[in-house]
Design an enzyme around this catalytic site. Structure first.
Site, mmCIF file in Angstrom:
data_model
loop_
_atom_site.group_PDB
_atom_site.id
_atom_site.type_symbol
_atom_site.label_atom_id
_atom_site.label_comp_id
_atom_site.label_asym_id
_atom_site.label_seq_id
_atom_site.Cartn_x
_atom_site.Cartn_y
_atom_site.Cartn_z
ATOM 1 N N ASP A 1 2.130 -0.399 1.091
ATOM 2 C CA ASP A 1 3.447 0.247 1.193
ATOM 3 C C ASP A 1 4.568 -0.783 1.218
ATOM 4 O O ASP A 1 5.198 -0.998 2.257
ATOM 5 C CB ASP A 1 3.491 1.114 2.453
ATOM 6 C CG ASP A 1 4.678 2.065 2.474
ATOM 7 O OD1 ASP A 1 5.340 2.221 1.430
ATOM 8 O OD2 ASP A 1 4.939 2.656 3.530
ATOM 9 N N TRP B 1 -2.717 5.472 10.836
ATOM 10 C CA TRP B 1 -2.125 5.198 9.528
ATOM 11 C C TRP B 1 -2.926 4.240 8.650
ATOM 12 O O TRP B 1 -2.601 4.037 7.496
ATOM 13 C CB TRP B 1 -0.695 4.685 9.693
ATOM 14 C CG TRP B 1 0.196 5.724 10.300
ATOM 15 C CD1 TRP B 1 0.585 5.824 11.601
ATOM 16 C CD2 TRP B 1 0.771 6.843 9.630
ATOM 17 N NE1 TRP B 1 1.378 6.939 11.782
ATOM 18 C CE2 TRP B 1 1.517 7.589 10.583
ATOM 19 C CE3 TRP B 1 0.747 7.304 8.307
ATOM 20 C CZ2 TRP B 1 2.219 8.742 10.275
ATOM 21 C CZ3 TRP B 1 1.446 8.462 7.990
ATOM 22 C CH2 TRP B 1 2.169 9.164 8.965
ATOM 23 N N GLU C 1 0.772 12.380 3.186
ATOM 24 C CA GLU C 1 1.545 12.341 4.427
ATOM 25 C C GLU C 1 2.060 13.738 4.795
ATOM 26 O O GLU C 1 3.239 13.953 5.058
ATOM 27 C CB GLU C 1 2.695 11.330 4.306
ATOM 28 C CG GLU C 1 2.193 9.921 4.099
ATOM 29 C CD GLU C 1 3.298 8.885 4.027
ATOM 30 O OE1 GLU C 1 3.051 7.734 4.431
ATOM 31 O OE2 GLU C 1 4.422 9.219 3.582
ATOM 32 N N GLU D 1 6.354 1.539 -9.397
ATOM 33 C CA GLU D 1 7.360 1.861 -8.375
ATOM 34 C C GLU D 1 7.602 0.659 -7.470
ATOM 35 O O GLU D 1 6.675 0.129 -6.860
ATOM 36 C CB GLU D 1 6.907 3.056 -7.522
ATOM 37 C CG GLU D 1 7.924 3.461 -6.475
ATOM 38 C CD GLU D 1 7.485 4.636 -5.603
ATOM 39 O OE1 GLU D 1 8.249 5.013 -4.697
ATOM 40 O OE2 GLU D 1 6.367 5.159 -5.815
ATOM 41 N N ARG E 1 -7.343 2.400 3.583
ATOM 42 C CA ARG E 1 -6.172 2.976 2.933
ATOM 43 C C ARG E 1 -5.886 2.321 1.588
ATOM 44 O O ARG E 1 -5.431 2.984 0.640
ATOM 45 C CB ARG E 1 -4.976 2.840 3.872
ATOM 46 C CG ARG E 1 -3.640 3.206 3.269
ATOM 47 C CD ARG E 1 -2.576 3.214 4.341
ATOM 48 N NE ARG E 1 -1.231 3.259 3.777
ATOM 49 C CZ ARG E 1 -0.120 3.360 4.506
ATOM 50 N NH1 ARG E 1 -0.204 3.440 5.819
ATOM 51 N NH2 ARG E 1 1.070 3.391 3.934
ATOM 52 N N LYS F 1 2.890 2.699 -6.740
ATOM 53 C CA LYS F 1 3.571 1.625 -6.008
ATOM 54 C C LYS F 1 3.037 0.271 -6.440
ATOM 55 O O LYS F 1 1.872 0.131 -6.824
ATOM 56 C CB LYS F 1 3.376 1.805 -4.503
ATOM 57 C CG LYS F 1 4.158 2.961 -3.914
ATOM 58 C CD LYS F 1 4.112 2.965 -2.399
ATOM 59 C CE LYS F 1 4.986 4.084 -1.834
ATOM 60 N NZ LYS F 1 5.029 4.080 -0.353
ATOM 61 N N GLU G 1 16.224 8.741 4.289
ATOM 62 C CA GLU G 1 14.977 8.160 4.770
ATOM 63 C C GLU G 1 14.881 6.724 4.265
ATOM 64 O O GLU G 1 14.987 6.464 3.071
ATOM 65 C CB GLU G 1 13.776 8.972 4.279
ATOM 66 C CG GLU G 1 12.458 8.451 4.814
ATOM 67 C CD GLU G 1 11.267 9.319 4.452
ATOM 68 O OE1 GLU G 1 10.140 8.806 4.463
ATOM 69 O OE2 GLU G 1 11.470 10.524 4.165
ATOM 70 N N ARG G 2 14.695 5.802 5.181
ATOM 71 C CA ARG G 2 14.667 4.368 4.869
ATOM 72 C C ARG G 2 15.975 3.918 4.231
ATOM 73 O O ARG G 2 15.995 3.091 3.311
ATOM 74 C CB ARG G 2 13.479 4.011 3.965
ATOM 75 C CG ARG G 2 12.151 4.572 4.443
ATOM 76 C CD ARG G 2 11.838 4.220 5.893
ATOM 77 N NE ARG G 2 10.582 4.818 6.342
ATOM 78 C CZ ARG G 2 10.197 4.873 7.615
ATOM 79 N NH1 ARG G 2 10.981 4.381 8.572
ATOM 80 N NH2 ARG G 2 9.053 5.407 7.942
ATOM 81 N N GLU H 1 9.087 -14.031 4.457
ATOM 82 C CA GLU H 1 7.629 -13.968 4.571
ATOM 83 C C GLU H 1 7.115 -14.947 5.615
ATOM 84 O O GLU H 1 6.188 -14.634 6.370
ATOM 85 C CB GLU H 1 6.994 -14.274 3.212
ATOM 86 C CG GLU H 1 5.482 -14.211 3.224
ATOM 87 C CD GLU H 1 4.861 -14.486 1.857
ATOM 88 O OE1 GLU H 1 3.670 -14.170 1.680
ATOM 89 O OE2 GLU H 1 5.568 -15.022 0.984
ATOM 90 N N GLU I 1 12.662 -1.717 3.405
ATOM 91 C CA GLU I 1 12.025 -1.105 4.571
ATOM 92 C C GLU I 1 11.212 -2.100 5.389
ATOM 93 O O GLU I 1 11.292 -2.122 6.615
ATOM 94 C CB GLU I 1 11.127 0.050 4.112
ATOM 95 C CG GLU I 1 10.419 0.767 5.236
ATOM 96 C CD GLU I 1 9.562 1.922 4.735
ATOM 97 O OE1 GLU I 1 8.870 2.530 5.555
ATOM 98 O OE2 GLU I 1 9.588 2.207 3.512
ATOM 99 N N LYS J 1 5.792 14.375 -4.757
ATOM 100 C CA LYS J 1 4.897 13.795 -3.765
ATOM 101 C C LYS J 1 4.050 14.938 -3.229
ATOM 102 O O LYS J 1 4.567 15.838 -2.570
ATOM 103 C CB LYS J 1 5.686 13.125 -2.634
ATOM 104 C CG LYS J 1 4.807 12.528 -1.535
ATOM 105 C CD LYS J 1 5.660 11.851 -0.460
ATOM 106 C CE LYS J 1 4.796 11.258 0.650
ATOM 107 N NZ LYS J 1 5.619 10.564 1.683
#
Length: 706
Positions: A391, A568, A312, A413, A362, A386, A185-186, A538, A419, A308
């Site tokens: 994210d 989301w 999600e 983290e 969020r 994080k 994943e990713r 960026e 990603e 986790k």
């Protein structure tokens, strides 16, 4: 025993920064003649093998290997060439203070006490032509051996060494997001090196080489499977997979790295056949205790669980009306007798929100969930937070949980795999971003209360149960990371977790010298490319901290409204008048008030909010004037035109090095930079066109916008 590195590995980039390329004009220090060790220890053996490998490659001479059990150094095991040194020359003496009297004699008691559990000392003795690499533990000696080789690789002065190095962070961890079907994943560098067809790999050679890379950068822990734990991976904790997992763990153990599993919180149901996974159910608690016993029987130094939960669509304690502390503490009690840890991720938010509802934010979620639980977690629970509240965006503020949880163990983290920063098809050296996060002042204990002090445990007296984790960026590609230059992020992450005071430029230059050699023209050019790359990426992607603007699901490529009307919670609220999310306490979501004192004031005020985060905290007209003197809309146009031009300059800089580089290395990086140049142009045109059509305001420089 060391074998010369094969040509195909060199040309592919497989050896990464452990190629041990000879330094032109450098003479072999006399102490490289022999390696002496008295203790029988598998980690020390890894150190011996690495020193032998490195010295043989750097100087084309294999050192004598001397295993001193008692008395004087006397055993000699041969060399590559007739001219190789004998035991009459100098030597490298390696060992622990407690296990080797000669090592102990090289340092005073005070010097030994100043050396942390995983720290090391390196000291040369000019009189007898020796160098001693010492530590409290074998792990420290291994890190010292890698550091000694780093000095030799980078052409440092090694004549009068007297070094003490202690790691800043107790846990320096890698999180693999690998699935047992072989996918990642990713993952942007091929398939998993750990799993294939729902089985654990038998190729321990590549696992060992990965362990070498991690240890050489100072890392000491790894979670070997994805935090999104699927059906097959849920059985990693069972007898079906524990024997093979034990073999993986043994390889990492020999390089001082503890193995962790990501677990499925519903395992008592899905694996154990129970009717519930309620953390307060005695039968569930007992099931986890029995499971922990089986794991530690197979892996005695097992690190613990990465979890986790309630995020999600992953199961967790919420299903039973329990909170995160109750959920984590039950697992912690199962692991506590063995010294195991529960690392509980704070990436918890409502992923099914209504985009019409502007009161739900969020960004607030982690703080709202976990701040009320401060002080309720057991001592062997660590909350993994994080770096930002969303994210892993190219630009977002530091999570306000850092500074808010004074009575709880925290880990920071990061995400090494890119990603949202180009997916290792674009060059984006992330160490400067991570440095900004680590140096961020939370004001939790007044001015100077930085994130790095929270991560290492020193600010709140939590040393020993804190640290830094990051999502790995490696896969089965021959060069590990897809984009050869993305190796710098893996190396840089490790070095930064060891010592957050190292500069982004210093880390970059270390990596370049170890990877490409001592050509000063190459070093200067590649260093400039790395250090410019984050700001370049960026500038042609999402502006002023608003984030996202990517295609849904795979998150690659520009799509301004890709998530704008989704569940989301990743919105920019652009309309014909303006753009941005109002997260102020005065009229917005209140997120800015989650910070402490000066930071709340900084972000709450439109006048003081930094330009680079303006649209994260405020909804403003396109004509709003930034501190730079430009309007928001003109900044969007200018930054995207300039970003695309600077991306093209990265490619041009690399092309100027063609004659200085091996052809295979040159070509594989050139291919990625060509793609980045083209893709940056796509970002430029789609972002500029969207906002020109939305705002109706032309570019003052009259450049082409479609």
């Amino acid at each position: 025993m060391y074998n010369y590195i094969s040509a195909d590995r060199v040309q592919s980039g497989y050896e990464a920064w452990l190629r041990y390329r000879p330094v032109p004009g450098a003479s072999m220090p006399e102490w490289c003649a022999s390696i002496a060790v008295t203790e029988a220890d598998e980690i020390l053996e890894s150190a011996v093998q690495e020193l032998e490998r490195g010295i043989a490659s750097l100087f084309r001479l294999r050192p004598s290997l001397i295993r001193q059990r008692t008395g004087l150094i006397r055993e000699y095991t041969g060399s590559i060439q007739q001219a190789a040194a004998t035991t009459d020359g100098g030597h490298i003496l390696i060992g622990t203070f407690a296990g080797n009297p000669q090592v102990r004699q090289a340092f005073t008691e005070a010097e030994q006490e100043q050396t942390a559990e995983e720290g090391y000392r390196i000291r040369t003795n000019v009189e007898d032509g020796s160098v001693t690499v010492a530590g409290q533990t074998a792990k420290g000696v291994l890190y010292g051996a890698f550091h000694l080789l780093r000095l030799l690789q980078t052409g440092a002065d090694v004549q009068k060494l007297d070094l003490l190095e202690n790691p800043s962070n107790p846990l320096r961890m890698i999180n693999q997001w690998d699935n047992m079907d072989g996918s990642i994943e990713r993952g942007y560098a091929g398939r998993s090196i750990f799993y294939k067809n729902n089985e654990i790999t038998k190729d321990m050679g590549r696992i060992r080489d990965y362990a070498r890379l991690l240890a050489s950068a100072g890392l000491n822990a790894i979670a070997i499977n994805n935090v999104n734990v699927h059906r097959v991976e849920s059985q990693l904790i069972t007898e079906r997979f524990l024997p093979d997992a034990s073999r993986l763990a043994a390889v990492f153990r020999s390089y001082g790295i503890r193995t962790f599993f990501s677990i499925n919180y519903a395992s008592p149901i899905e694996v154990g056949g129970l009717a519930t996974a309620d953390p307060l159910d005695p039968e569930v608690a007992e099931w986890w205790k029995q499971t922990a016993h089986k794991i530690y029987a197979a892996i005695p130094d097992f690190g613990g669980f990465l979890v986790k939960a309630d995020s999600e669509n992953r199961p967790g304690p919420f299903s039973y009306g329990r909170n995160h502390a109750e959920g984590a503490n039950m697992l912690a009690e199962a692991l506590q007798p063995y010294g195991g840890l529960v690392i509980w991720r704070c990436f918890v938010y409502n992923c099914k929100q209504d985009w019409r509802d502007r009161s739900t934010d969020r960004a607030r979620a982690a703080y709202d969930h976990f701040k009320p639980l401060d002080g309720l977690f057991h001592d062997n629970v660590i909350l993994q937070v994080k770096n930002g509240p969303m994210d892993f965006q190219v630009r977002e503020p530091v999570s306000p949980l850092f500074g808010a949880m004074e009575r709880t163990n925290l880990m920071l983290e990061f995400q090494i795999t890119q990603e949202y920063t180009g997916q290792q098809r674009h060059l984006c050296y992330l160490v400067p971003q991570w440095k900004e996060v680590l140096n961020f002042d939370t004001y939790a204990r007044g001015k100077g209360s930085t994130v790095k002090q929270i991560a290492d445990g020193s600010l709140f007296g939590k040393s020993g149960t804190c640290g830094i984790a990051a999502v790995s960026n490696i896969g089965s590609d021959a060069n590990w990371t897809g984009h050869l230059l993305a190796q710098s992020n893996l190396y840089g992450y490790g070095r930064l977790t060891w010592n957050p005071e190292l500069s982004a430029e210093g880390i970059a230059n270390e990596w370049i010298r170890m990877t490409f050699g001592s050509n000063e023209r190459v070093i200067a050019a590649v260093s400039r490319m790395l250090l410019d790359s984050w700001s370049i990426y960026e500038s042609y992607t999402a502006p002023l901290g608003v984030g996202w603007m990517v295609n849904p699901d795979h998150h690659y490529g520009p799509n301004v409204d890709g998530y704008e009307y989704s569940k989301w919670g990743t919105y920019h609220f652009a309309d014909c008048s303006g753009i941005g999310v109002n997260r102020t306490a005065a009229g917005g979501t209140g997120y800015a008030a989650q910070y402490i004192g000066p930071n709340t004031e900084l972000y709450e005020s439109l006048e003081s909010c930094p330009d680079e985060l303006l649209l994260f905290f405020h909804h403003v007209p396109y004509t709003h004037v930034l501190h730079s003197g430009k309007t928001v809309i003109q900044h969007i146009y200018d930054s995207h035109f300039e970003g695309a031009e600077r991306a093209a300059q990265l490619m041009e800089t690399w092309m100027e090095l063609k004659e200085e580089l091996e052809e295979s290395v040159y070509q594989q990086v050139l291919e990625r930079l060509e793609h980045q140049t083209e893709h940056a142009g796509e970002w430029r045109d789609m972002i500029n066109t969207y906002f020109f059509r939305k705002s109706g305001i032309p570019d003052v420089h009259e450049r082409t916008i479609y």
